[in-house]
Scaffold this motif. Structure first.
Motif, PDB file in Angstrom:
ATOM      1  N   HIS A  20       0.624  -1.092   0.031  1.00  0.00           N
ATOM      2  CA  HIS A  20       0.077  -0.087  -0.023  1.00  0.00           C
ATOM      3  C   HIS A  20       0.811   1.268  -0.119  1.00  0.00           C
ATOM      4  O   HIS A  20       0.175   2.359  -0.131  1.00  0.00           O
ATOM      5  N   GLU A  35      -5.491   6.442  -0.174  1.00  0.00           N
ATOM      6  CA  GLU A  35      -6.611   5.407  -0.317  1.00  0.00           C
ATOM      7  C   GLU A  35      -7.705   5.449   0.775  1.00  0.00           C
ATOM      8  O   GLU A  35      -8.677   4.951   0.439  1.00  0.00           O
ATOM      9  N   GLU A  53       4.663  -5.218 -11.388  1.00  0.00           N
ATOM     10  CA  GLU A  53       3.683  -5.221 -10.110  1.00  0.00           C
ATOM     11  C   GLU A  53       4.404  -6.002  -9.126  1.00  0.00           C
ATOM     12  O   GLU A  53       4.206  -5.120  -8.039  1.00  0.00           O
ATOM     13  N   ASN A  56       5.085  -4.079  -5.546  1.00  0.00           N
ATOM     14  CA  ASN A  56       4.412  -4.510  -4.308  1.00  0.00           C
ATOM     15  C   ASN A  56       5.539  -4.937  -3.263  1.00  0.00           C
ATOM     16  O   ASN A  56       5.493  -5.320  -2.243  1.00  0.00           O
ATOM     17  N   GLN A 114      -1.000   2.976 -16.599  1.00  0.00           N
ATOM     18  CA  GLN A 114      -1.319   2.320 -15.094  1.00  0.00           C
ATOM     19  C   GLN A 114      -0.319   2.171 -14.032  1.00  0.00           C
ATOM     20  O   GLN A 114      -0.267   2.553 -12.570  1.00  0.00           O
ATOM     21  N   GLU A 171       1.790   5.045 -13.420  1.00  0.00           N
ATOM     22  CA  GLU A 171       1.363   5.986 -12.167  1.00  0.00           C
ATOM     23  C   GLU A 171       1.663   5.461 -10.937  1.00  0.00           C
ATOM     24  O   GLU A 171       1.579   5.947  -9.937  1.00  0.00           O
ATOM     25  N   ALA A 172       1.139   4.010 -11.007  1.00  0.00           N
ATOM     26  CA  ALA A 172       1.205   3.211  -9.519  1.00  0.00           C
ATOM     27  C   ALA A 172       2.682   3.633  -8.783  1.00  0.00           C
ATOM     28  O   ALA A 172       2.800   3.919  -7.848  1.00  0.00           O
ATOM     29  N   SER A 208       3.765   7.021  -8.115  1.00  0.00           N
ATOM     30  CA  SER A 208       2.960   7.769  -6.988  1.00  0.00           C
ATOM     31  C   SER A 208       3.627   7.249  -5.720  1.00  0.00           C
ATOM     32  O   SER A 208       3.814   7.806  -4.585  1.00  0.00           O
ATOM     33  N   ARG A 209       3.809   5.984  -5.676  1.00  0.00           N
ATOM     34  CA  ARG A 209       4.502   5.187  -4.609  1.00  0.00           C
ATOM     35  C   ARG A 209       5.882   5.973  -4.177  1.00  0.00           C
ATOM     36  O   ARG A 209       6.156   6.219  -3.076  1.00  0.00           O
TER      37      ARG A 209
END
Length: 178
Positions: free
Chosen positions: A19, A47, A98, A102, A131, A134-135, A138-139
């Motif tokens: 997260h 979130e 991903e 993560n 996508q 951006e993930a 942003s992280r």
């Protein structure tokens, strides 16, 4: 194997791998099935999510304090590198990206951000590439923002500035090869 509890205090920023950056808002003690359980209560503003993590599981799930300045510098240096584009199927690359995001590892997240970045003069990205980019960005920006005590847009601006400078160098090289 005794799980040693990491020491986080109320108000500390922490990184939860799946997260990103959250803040410890409370230390809670609760009774579950007759057992006393100590919990960190984490709040993820972006979130609008609250997460409770048992203190004895914090380390095993990969929860950690914000990165050191050295690690952040390594991540920002990674952004300046030449993007590595693998020639494998997108679905496989997407899974790898991903997994890196993560993992919570700042340098891995920086690699994904660098590899999926597109400057304005470069070809468009697919929706799924955008996508994932951006993930990852942003992280990275949220952790940089927490460390430098600025807001996320300001941190993202710094990251994009680094990426654009690097893209100008590597795209110029491509033009010279033709």
């Amino acid at each position: 194997m005794a799980a040693k509890a990491l020491n986080f205090d109320v108000g500390d920023y922490v990184v939860y791998p799946k997260h990103g950056v959250g803040r410890v808002i409370e230390l809670q003690s609760t009774d579950i099935a007759g057992m006393q359980l100590e919990l960190y209560v984490l709040r993820f503003e972006k979130e609008r999510m609250t997460l409770r993590v048992p203190t004895n599981k914090a380390e095993s799930v990969g929860m950690r304090k914000l990165s050191s300045d050295k690690t952040m510098q390594e991540a920002l240096t990674t952004l300046k590198g030449k993007p590595k584009v693998k020639r494998t199927m997108w679905s496989r690359r997407a899974q790898e990206y991903e997994a890196k995001i993560n993992s919570g590892d700042l340098v891995s997240i920086a690699e994904v951000t660098r590899d999926l970045f597109r400057a304005d003069d470069q070809p468009e990205q697919s929706y799924s590439e955008r996508q994932i980019f951006e993930a990852a960005s942003s992280r990275l920006a949220r952790e940089l923002a927490a460390m430098e005590q600025v807001d996320e847009p300001k941190a993202l601006e710094k990251i994009l500035e680094i990426l654009n400078k690097a893209a100008a160098i590597y795209n110029k090289d491509k033009g010279a090869e033709k």
